[in-house]
Design a protein around this motif. Structure first.
Motif, short mmCIF file in Angstrom:
data_model
loop_
_atom_site.label_atom_id
_atom_site.label_comp_id
_atom_site.label_asym_id
_atom_site.label_seq_id
_atom_site.Cartn_x
_atom_site.Cartn_y
_atom_site.Cartn_z
N PRO A 19 0.80 -1.23 0.00
CA PRO A 19 0.00 0.00 0.00
C PRO A 19 0.83 1.28 0.00
O PRO A 19 0.42 2.29 -0.55
N GLY A 20 2.00 1.22 0.61
CA GLY A 20 2.86 2.40 0.64
C GLY A 20 3.33 2.84 -0.73
O GLY A 20 3.83 3.97 -0.89
N ILE A 21 3.15 2.00 -1.76
CA ILE A 21 3.62 2.36 -3.09
C ILE A 21 2.80 3.53 -3.66
O ILE A 21 3.26 4.24 -4.55
N LEU A 22 1.60 3.71 -3.15
CA LEU A 22 0.78 4.85 -3.57
C LEU A 22 1.08 6.10 -2.75
O LEU A 22 0.39 7.10 -2.90
N GLY A 23 2.08 6.04 -1.89
CA GLY A 23 2.39 7.18 -1.05
C GLY A 23 1.43 7.33 0.12
O GLY A 23 1.42 8.36 0.79
N GLY B 253 -4.84 12.75 4.59
CA GLY B 253 -3.51 12.79 3.97
C GLY B 253 -3.26 11.60 3.07
O GLY B 253 -2.68 11.74 1.98
N ALA B 254 -3.68 10.42 3.51
CA ALA B 254 -3.51 9.21 2.71
C ALA B 254 -4.29 9.30 1.41
O ALA B 254 -3.80 8.92 0.33
N THR B 255 -5.51 9.82 1.49
CA THR B 255 -6.37 9.93 0.30
C THR B 255 -5.78 10.92 -0.71
O THR B 255 -5.71 10.63 -1.91
N ILE B 256 -5.36 12.08 -0.22
CA ILE B 256 -4.78 13.09 -1.11
C ILE B 256 -3.52 12.55 -1.78
O ILE B 256 -3.31 12.75 -2.99
N ALA B 257 -2.68 11.86 -1.01
CA ALA B 257 -1.44 11.30 -1.58
C ALA B 257 -1.74 10.28 -2.67
O ALA B 257 -1.13 10.31 -3.75
N ALA B 258 -2.68 9.38 -2.42
CA ALA B 258 -3.01 8.35 -3.40
C ALA B 258 -3.61 8.96 -4.67
O ALA B 258 -3.27 8.55 -5.80
N ALA C 22 6.79 6.16 -5.75
CA ALA C 22 8.10 6.27 -5.12
C ALA C 22 8.53 7.73 -4.98
O ALA C 22 9.08 8.13 -3.93
N ALA C 23 8.26 8.53 -6.01
CA ALA C 23 8.65 9.94 -5.97
C ALA C 23 7.87 10.69 -4.89
O ALA C 23 8.44 11.47 -4.11
N LEU C 24 6.55 10.45 -4.83
CA LEU C 24 5.74 11.16 -3.85
C LEU C 24 6.06 10.69 -2.43
O LEU C 24 6.06 11.49 -1.49
N THR C 25 6.35 9.40 -2.27
CA THR C 25 6.75 8.89 -0.96
C THR C 25 8.02 9.57 -0.47
O THR C 25 8.13 9.98 0.69
N ALA C 26 9.00 9.68 -1.37
CA ALA C 26 10.26 10.35 -1.01
C ALA C 26 10.02 11.82 -0.65
O ALA C 26 10.60 12.34 0.30
N LEU C 27 9.14 12.48 -1.40
CA LEU C 27 8.86 13.89 -1.16
C LEU C 27 8.20 14.09 0.20
O LEU C 27 8.66 14.91 1.02
#
Length: 334
Positions: free
Chosen positions: A92-96, A127-132, A156-161
């Motif tokens: 699930p973390g792959i969607l940030g 926050g989870a919804t907006i990120a996904a 991956a890019a958004l997770t890093a950000l």
């Protein structure tokens, strides 16, 4: 034997469900305060207001139900993310989702000095919804549309950000660090049943949607071109899978914080035991996810008793060796 009335698979589901129920009972009985099966039974049938009965009803029961629900949700979300992205290490973390939720919670802690767990729940869900949604939008930019590779890279890019932003805030605010650290490590300790109840409808919707689209996931697993050739609306299905991931993973992070590895390792174990048919894989992975998180939470109570290890640390200890095995196996195949 491959139909829906597959007795060997039904037997596996039944046995796994019984084991899950057994672990829920163990979670209610075992802990720092000495209780027994008889005492737990009396807490629900003949409540007397004693300290032991209060702990069983208000602490251990909610904790057990939360662990079972969150473990199941993360595992199912992991199944769908791995199928959609065709990445055996996807979770699930792959969607940030984890990073977006963490950033939202730390931001609220820092700028608004909020410390309520119920507020954390809704802030992290938002926050989870907006990120996904952002990952889906960014991943869909381009001529090819929302491909597995673009989705993975965008995640991956958004997770890093978001992770960088979160670390930056924490390094400049020691008070926020102290409050956020336990939540960021992932835990079901101290969570009230009301917190689960507030997001439980969303989890149920995610579970139902996951079961409904399971047959279609068997088709898309063969490739987008094959799925389109068979008349499947691939774009709509990908959006639906994104909604499932947001509901299940976002709701889980909102309740228990970011808990890793369940979404990675459980889908692989479930495929080994029951096969790749999503009609069976989805419910079986859900049961196994609940079992793993319950077992990890029970173990977390005893390692450094009377203190407790966050369950996110326990899942990392359990999942890291299997994660390395999956990664090495994938490399050798390549």
């Amino acid at each position: 034997m491959n139909g829906i009335f597959d007795l060997p698979r039904i037997s596996k589901l039944v046995v796994t469900a019984i084991f899950l129920i057994l672990l829920i009972g163990m979670s209610i009985v075992f802990g720092y305060t000495n209780t027994s099966v008889q005492l737990a039974y009396e807490a629900f049938t003949n409540f007397d207001g004693s300290n032991e009965h209060l702990i069983i009803q208000t602490v251990r029961l909610p904790r057990a139900l939360i662990a079972a629900s969150i473990g199941a949700s993360l595992a199912i979300a992991g199944v769908y993310m791995q199928t959609l992205t065709k990445n055996p290490l996807a979770e699930p973390g792959i969607l940030g989702i984890n990073a977006g939720a963490s950033f939202a919670v730390v931001s609220v802690l820092t700028f608004f000095q909020v410390s309520s767990l119920s507020i954390f729940t809704w802030v992290s869900f938002l926050g989870a919804t907006i990120a996904a949604l952002t990952v889906y939008f960014v991943g869909g930019i381009g001529r090819q549309g929302l491909t597995p590779m673009q989705l993975t890279l965008a995640g991956a890019a958004l997770t890093a950000l978001f992770s960088s932003f979160t670390q930056g805030i924490l390094t400049t605010n020691e008070a926020a660090l102290d409050q956020a650290l336990f939540w960021l490590s992932g835990s079901v300790q101290g969570r009230k049943l009301e917190i689960l109840a507030s997001v439980f409808p969303y989890l149920v919707i995610g579970w139902v949607l996951a079961l409904i689209v399971a047959p279609m996931m068997n088709v898309i697993a063969m490739g987008d071109d094959v799925a389109k050739g068979l008349g499947l609306k691939v774009g709509l299905l990908k959006i639906t899978v994104g909604i499932i991931a947001i509901l299940l993973a976002g709701g889980s992070v909102a309740v228990a914080g970011p808990i890793g590895f369940i979404g990675i390792i459980i889908p692989h174990i479930a495929r080994r035991l029951i096969g790749t048919d999503h009609r069976w894989l989805v419910p079986f992975a859900g049961l196994l996810g609940g079992i793993l998180l319950l077992a990890a939470d029970i173990g977390a109570r005893y390692i450094v008793m009377p203190q407790e290890v966050p369950v996110g640390v326990m899942t990392a200890l359990i999942g890291t060796p299997y994660f390395i095995y999956i990664a090495r196996k994938g490399v050798h195949k390549g």
